[in-house]
Design a protein around this motif. Structure first.
Motif, PDB file in Angstrom:
ATOM      1  N   THR A  39       0.835  -1.196   0.000  1.00 23.62           N
ATOM      2  CA  THR A  39       0.000   0.000   0.000  1.00 23.62           C
ATOM      3  C   THR A  39       0.870   1.246   0.000  1.00 23.62           C
ATOM      4  OG1 THR A  39      -1.617  -1.231   1.310  1.00 23.62           O
ATOM      5  CG2 THR A  39      -1.922   1.147   1.145  1.00 23.62           C
ATOM      6  N   GLY A  40       0.855   1.996  -1.086  1.00 23.65           N
ATOM      7  CA  GLY A  40       1.654   3.208  -1.211  1.00 23.65           C
ATOM      8  C   GLY A  40       1.050   4.373  -0.457  1.00 23.65           C
ATOM      9  N   GLU A  41       1.754   5.489  -0.466  1.00 18.37           N
ATOM     10  CA  GLU A  41       1.328   6.640   0.339  1.00 18.37           C
ATOM     11  C   GLU A  41      -0.015   7.224  -0.113  1.00 18.37           C
ATOM     12  OE1 GLU A  41       4.623   9.271   0.031  1.00 18.37           O
ATOM     13  OE2 GLU A  41       4.089  10.001  -1.980  1.00 18.37           O
ATOM     14  N   LYS A  42      -0.385   7.022  -1.372  1.00 13.58           N
ATOM     15  CA  LYS A  42      -1.674   7.527  -1.855  1.00 13.58           C
ATOM     16  C   LYS A  42      -2.662   6.397  -2.164  1.00 13.58           C
ATOM     17  CE  LYS A  42       0.089  11.865  -3.756  1.00 13.58           C
ATOM     18  NZ  LYS A  42       0.189  12.733  -4.965  1.00 13.58           N
ATOM     19  N   ASP A  43      -2.337   5.208  -1.678  1.00 18.01           N
ATOM     20  CA  ASP A  43      -3.169   4.035  -1.962  1.00 18.01           C
ATOM     21  C   ASP A  43      -4.195   3.765  -0.866  1.00 18.01           C
ATOM     22  OD1 ASP A  43      -2.056   3.387  -4.394  1.00 18.01           O
ATOM     23  OD2 ASP A  43      -0.607   1.974  -3.553  1.00 18.01           O
ATOM     24  N   VAL A  44      -5.257   3.126  -1.299  1.00 21.27           N
ATOM     25  CA  VAL A  44      -6.283   2.604  -0.396  1.00 21.27           C
ATOM     26  C   VAL A  44      -6.323   1.092  -0.576  1.00 21.27           C
ATOM     27  CG1 VAL A  44      -8.747   2.559   0.134  1.00 21.27           C
ATOM     28  CG2 VAL A  44      -7.665   4.712  -0.540  1.00 21.27           C
ATOM     29  N   ALA A  45      -6.177   0.354   0.509  1.00 17.95           N
ATOM     30  CA  ALA A  45      -6.345  -1.104   0.464  1.00 17.95           C
ATOM     31  C   ALA A  45      -7.707  -1.429   1.061  1.00 17.95           C
ATOM     32  CB  ALA A  45      -5.241  -1.796   1.261  1.00 17.95           C
ATOM     33  N   PHE A  46      -8.405  -2.376   0.441  1.00 18.72           N
ATOM     34  CA  PHE A  46      -9.714  -2.707   0.998  1.00 18.72           C
ATOM     35  C   PHE A  46     -10.056  -4.178   0.823  1.00 18.72           C
ATOM     36  CE2 PHE A  46     -10.685  -1.155  -3.298  1.00 18.72           C
ATOM     37  CZ  PHE A  46     -11.667  -2.013  -3.778  1.00 18.72           C
ATOM     38  N   LYS A  47     -10.909  -4.612   1.732  1.00 21.05           N
ATOM     39  CA  LYS A  47     -11.460  -5.957   1.698  1.00 21.05           C
ATOM     40  C   LYS A  47     -12.599  -5.965   0.684  1.00 21.05           C
ATOM     41  CE  LYS A  47     -13.816  -9.220   4.810  1.00 21.05           C
ATOM     42  NZ  LYS A  47     -14.332  -9.380   6.200  1.00 21.05           N
ATOM     43  N   VAL A  48     -12.491  -6.807  -0.341  1.00 24.85           N
ATOM     44  CA  VAL A  48     -13.545  -6.892  -1.348  1.00 24.85           C
ATOM     45  C   VAL A  48     -14.714  -7.688  -0.775  1.00 24.85           C
ATOM     46  CG1 VAL A  48     -14.160  -7.687  -3.659  1.00 24.85           C
ATOM     47  CG2 VAL A  48     -11.861  -6.769  -3.225  1.00 24.85           C
ATOM     48  N   LEU A  49     -15.899  -7.092  -0.825  1.00 22.39           N
ATOM     49  CA  LEU A  49     -17.103  -7.754  -0.323  1.00 22.39           C
ATOM     50  C   LEU A  49     -18.007  -8.224  -1.457  1.00 22.39           C
ATOM     51  CD1 LEU A  49     -17.886  -5.431   2.718  1.00 22.39           C
ATOM     52  CD2 LEU A  49     -16.729  -7.654   2.721  1.00 22.39           C
ATOM     53  N   TYR A  50     -18.083  -7.432  -2.525  1.00 18.32           N
ATOM     54  CA  TYR A  50     -18.904  -7.798  -3.679  1.00 18.32           C
ATOM     55  C   TYR A  50     -18.192  -7.402  -4.966  1.00 18.32           C
ATOM     56  CZ  TYR A  50     -22.749  -8.324  -0.370  1.00 18.32           C
ATOM     57  OH  TYR A  50     -23.540  -8.728   0.676  1.00 18.32           O
ATOM     58  N   CYS A  51     -18.415  -8.195  -6.017  1.00 20.15           N
ATOM     59  CA  CYS A  51     -17.901  -7.840  -7.336  1.00 20.15           C
ATOM     60  C   CYS A  51     -18.907  -8.260  -8.392  1.00 20.15           C
ATOM     61  CB  CYS A  51     -16.547  -8.504  -7.606  1.00 20.15           C
ATOM     62  SG  CYS A  51     -15.786  -7.954  -9.155  1.00 20.15           S
ATOM     63  N   GLY A  52     -19.311  -7.314  -9.227  1.00 17.49           N
ATOM     64  CA  GLY A  52     -20.235  -7.622 -10.303  1.00 17.49           C
ATOM     65  C   GLY A  52     -19.536  -8.355 -11.445  1.00 17.49           C
ATOM     66  N   ILE A  53     -20.323  -9.085 -12.224  1.00 15.49           N
ATOM     67  CA  ILE A  53     -19.816  -9.757 -13.419  1.00 15.49           C
ATOM     68  C   ILE A  53     -20.274  -8.968 -14.637  1.00 15.49           C
ATOM     69  CG2 ILE A  53     -19.873 -11.845 -14.829  1.00 15.49           C
ATOM     70  CD1 ILE A  53     -20.271 -13.491 -12.346  1.00 15.49           C
ATOM     71  N   CYS A  54     -19.313  -8.445 -15.374  1.00 15.77           N
ATOM     72  CA  CYS A  54     -19.584  -7.688 -16.593  1.00 15.77           C
ATOM     73  C   CYS A  54     -19.370  -8.609 -17.795  1.00 15.77           C
ATOM     74  CB  CYS A  54     -18.630  -6.494 -16.667  1.00 15.77           C
ATOM     75  SG  CYS A  54     -18.794  -5.498 -18.169  1.00 15.77           S
ATOM     76  N   HIS A  55     -20.064  -8.340 -18.889  1.00 17.85           N
ATOM     77  CA  HIS A  55     -19.901  -9.175 -20.077  1.00 17.85           C
ATOM     78  C   HIS A  55     -18.450  -9.146 -20.572  1.00 17.85           C
ATOM     79  CE1 HIS A  55     -21.121 -11.362 -23.666  1.00 17.85           C
ATOM     80  NE2 HIS A  55     -22.330 -11.476 -23.151  1.00 17.85           N
ATOM     81  N   SER A  56     -17.765  -8.043 -20.326  1.00 18.15           N
ATOM     82  CA  SER A  56     -16.360  -7.962 -20.747  1.00 18.15           C
ATOM     83  C   SER A  56     -15.485  -8.950 -19.969  1.00 18.15           C
ATOM     84  CB  SER A  56     -15.823  -6.536 -20.592  1.00 18.15           C
ATOM     85  OG  SER A  56     -15.936  -6.099 -19.260  1.00 18.15           O
ATOM     86  N   ASP A  57     -15.902  -9.334 -18.758  1.00 11.66           N
ATOM     87  CA  ASP A  57     -15.154 -10.360 -18.013  1.00 11.66           C
ATOM     88  C   ASP A  57     -15.135 -11.671 -18.798  1.00 11.66           C
ATOM     89  OD1 ASP A  57     -15.047  -8.426 -16.071  1.00 11.66           O
ATOM     90  OD2 ASP A  57     -16.470  -9.389 -14.718  1.00 11.66           O
ATOM     91  N   LEU A  58     -16.256 -11.976 -19.421  1.00 10.11           N
ATOM     92  CA  LEU A  58     -16.370 -13.193 -20.224  1.00 10.11           C
ATOM     93  C   LEU A  58     -15.478 -13.104 -21.467  1.00 10.11           C
ATOM     94  CD1 LEU A  58     -17.800 -15.906 -20.732  1.00 10.11           C
ATOM     95  CD2 LEU A  58     -19.682 -14.621 -21.755  1.00 10.11           C
ATOM     96  N   HIS A  59     -15.529 -11.948 -22.141  1.00 10.29           N
ATOM     97  CA  HIS A  59     -14.664 -11.746 -23.315  1.00 10.29           C
ATOM     98  C   HIS A  59     -13.191 -11.890 -22.939  1.00 10.29           C
ATOM     99  CE1 HIS A  59     -17.842 -10.563 -26.014  1.00 10.29           C
ATOM    100  NE2 HIS A  59     -18.206  -9.536 -25.268  1.00 10.29           N
ATOM    101  N   MET A  60     -12.817 -11.274 -21.827  1.00 12.73           N
ATOM    102  CA  MET A  60     -11.410 -11.283 -21.417  1.00 12.73           C
ATOM    103  C   MET A  60     -10.964 -12.666 -20.968  1.00 12.73           C
ATOM    104  SD  MET A  60      -9.864  -8.353 -21.847  1.00 12.73           S
ATOM    105  CE  MET A  60      -8.501  -8.312 -20.663  1.00 12.73           C
ATOM    106  N   ALA A  61     -11.807 -13.375 -20.225  1.00  6.49           N
ATOM    107  CA  ALA A  61     -11.439 -14.706 -19.751  1.00  6.49           C
ATOM    108  C   ALA A  61     -11.140 -15.633 -20.916  1.00  6.49           C
ATOM    109  CB  ALA A  61     -12.552 -15.280 -18.880  1.00  6.49           C
TER     110      ALA A  61
END
Length: 365
Positions: A39-61
């Motif tokens: 974590t850099g001096e201007k960074d935010v670290a966070f615990k991921v609780l939710y993530c949406g699935i976008c159609h581009s995720d499928l294209h990229m995978a």
């Protein structure tokens, strides 16, 4: 240890990350251990609780755009809770609700960046599957932790549920930005929304919240009830019904076209009033046929739009919270993700999958 940082116990240090990744163009995701940057001096670290699935995720995978780098951890609709902040972070503190969308970096000095349009920066860094400035590959939100520059992080209002907020960070800003930029957000205007999927249904909700009259344009007659009764659209057109199209010629001030498949634009241009605007958000694989006469005769405009800058993304999520604009979602467990991808391919979702990272990813770690 840097005393100017708020830190977690060492065993929970966000450098150690766990997620799900695709290893090759078959696109099947499976558990994957990796590291986040410190974590850099201007960074935010966070615990991921939710993530949406976008159609581009499928294209990229599946490397359908030819740019994927494996192993690939998808996800750019990320919502969670701040666990650590750098010494120069001003916007966030530990415990805040935070989101990251489609981009995590830009040059910050070009004309686009100076105009708060980091999304059009030539050196924009995508949230996953891209090379960051330090040479590392970016990993997305199908993971337990995230580290991002505070500039590319948004504050999620307290009255916006995190699971609903996640898709707004891509689908939401993708439709909100063109409504604002092309001035289709003024009360009393009449716009069309082509396609009633992940983008289209959110476009209807934002437009209605802005006081705009909305006609949904779809190839599927069976979506009429959904559009009118559940989403609040004012009218519905079946795009394959010539009589319906004929009756609506010259009635729309603008059209938000969310369809990614090949489709004719001539019938859409006919629906526009003089000076009307057709805004394309989908990206068909082959070029669309562009008829020029309808543009000339009505001084009509065809334009495009790609997500939004960070200032506008924050504005969008604040507007959504104020006006209770929330996408319709189906929350799933992490180990359901490959099935969700198969269903997404068949358009079998109303209208956005959201992975419950916080409650289901730890089962596999």
């Amino acid at each position: 240890m840097n005393p100017t940082m708020t830190r977690l116990p060492e065993e929970e240090h966000p450098n150690k990350a766990f997620g799900w990744a695709a290893r090759d163009s078959y696109g099947v995701l499976s558990p994957f251990k990796f590291s986040r940057r410190a974590t850099g001096e201007k960074d935010v670290a966070f615990k991921v609780l939710y993530c949406g699935i976008c159609h581009s995720d499928l294209h990229m995978a599946k490397n359908e755009w030819g740019t994927s780098i494996y192993p690939l951890v998808p996800g750019h609709e990320i919502a969670g809770e701040v666990t650590e902040v750098g010494s120069k972070v001003q916007k966030f503190k530990v415990g805040d609700r935070v989101g990251v969308g489609c981009l995590v970096g830009s040059c910050r000095s070009c004309d686009s960046c100076k105009d708060n349009l980091e999304n059009y920066c030539p050196k924009m860094v995508l949230t996953y599957g891209a090379k960051y400035y330090d040479g590392t590959i970016t990993y997305g939100g199908y993971s337990d932790t995230m580290v991002a520059d505070e500039h590319f992080s948004v504050r999620i209002p307290d009255n916006m549920p995190l699971d609903a907020a996640a898709p707004l960070l891509c689908a939401g800003i993708t439709v909100y930005s063109p409504l604002r930029y092309y001035e289709l957000d003024r009360p009393g205007l009449h716009i069309g929304v082509v396609g009633l999927g992940g983008l289209g249904h959110v476009a209807v909700k934002f437009a209605k919240a802005m006081g705009v009259k909305v006609t949904v344009i779809s190839t599927s007659p069976n979506k009429k009830k959904e559009a009118l009764e559940n989403l609040g659209a004012d009218s519905f057109l079946v795009s394959r019904d010539q009589d319906q199209l004929q009756g609506a010629i010259g009635t729309l001030d603008g059209i938000i076209d969310t369809v990614s498949a090949q489709h004719p634009v001539l019938p859409l241009l006919a629906l526009l009033k003089s000076h009307g605007k057709l805004v394309l958000l989908g990206a068909p694989e082959k070029p669309l046929e562009l008829p020029v006469f309808p543009l000339i005769q009505g001084r009509k405009v065809i334009g495009g739009s790609l997500i939004g800058g960070m200032k506008e993304t924050q504005e969008m999520i604040d507007f959504a919270a104020k006006h209770d604009v929330k996408p319709d979602i189906e929350v799933i467990a992490m180990d359901y993700v490959n099935t969700a991808m198969e269903r997404l391919l068949k358009a079998d979702v109303k209208y956005r999958f959201v992975i419950d990272i916080g409650n289901t990813l730890k089962i596999h770690s």
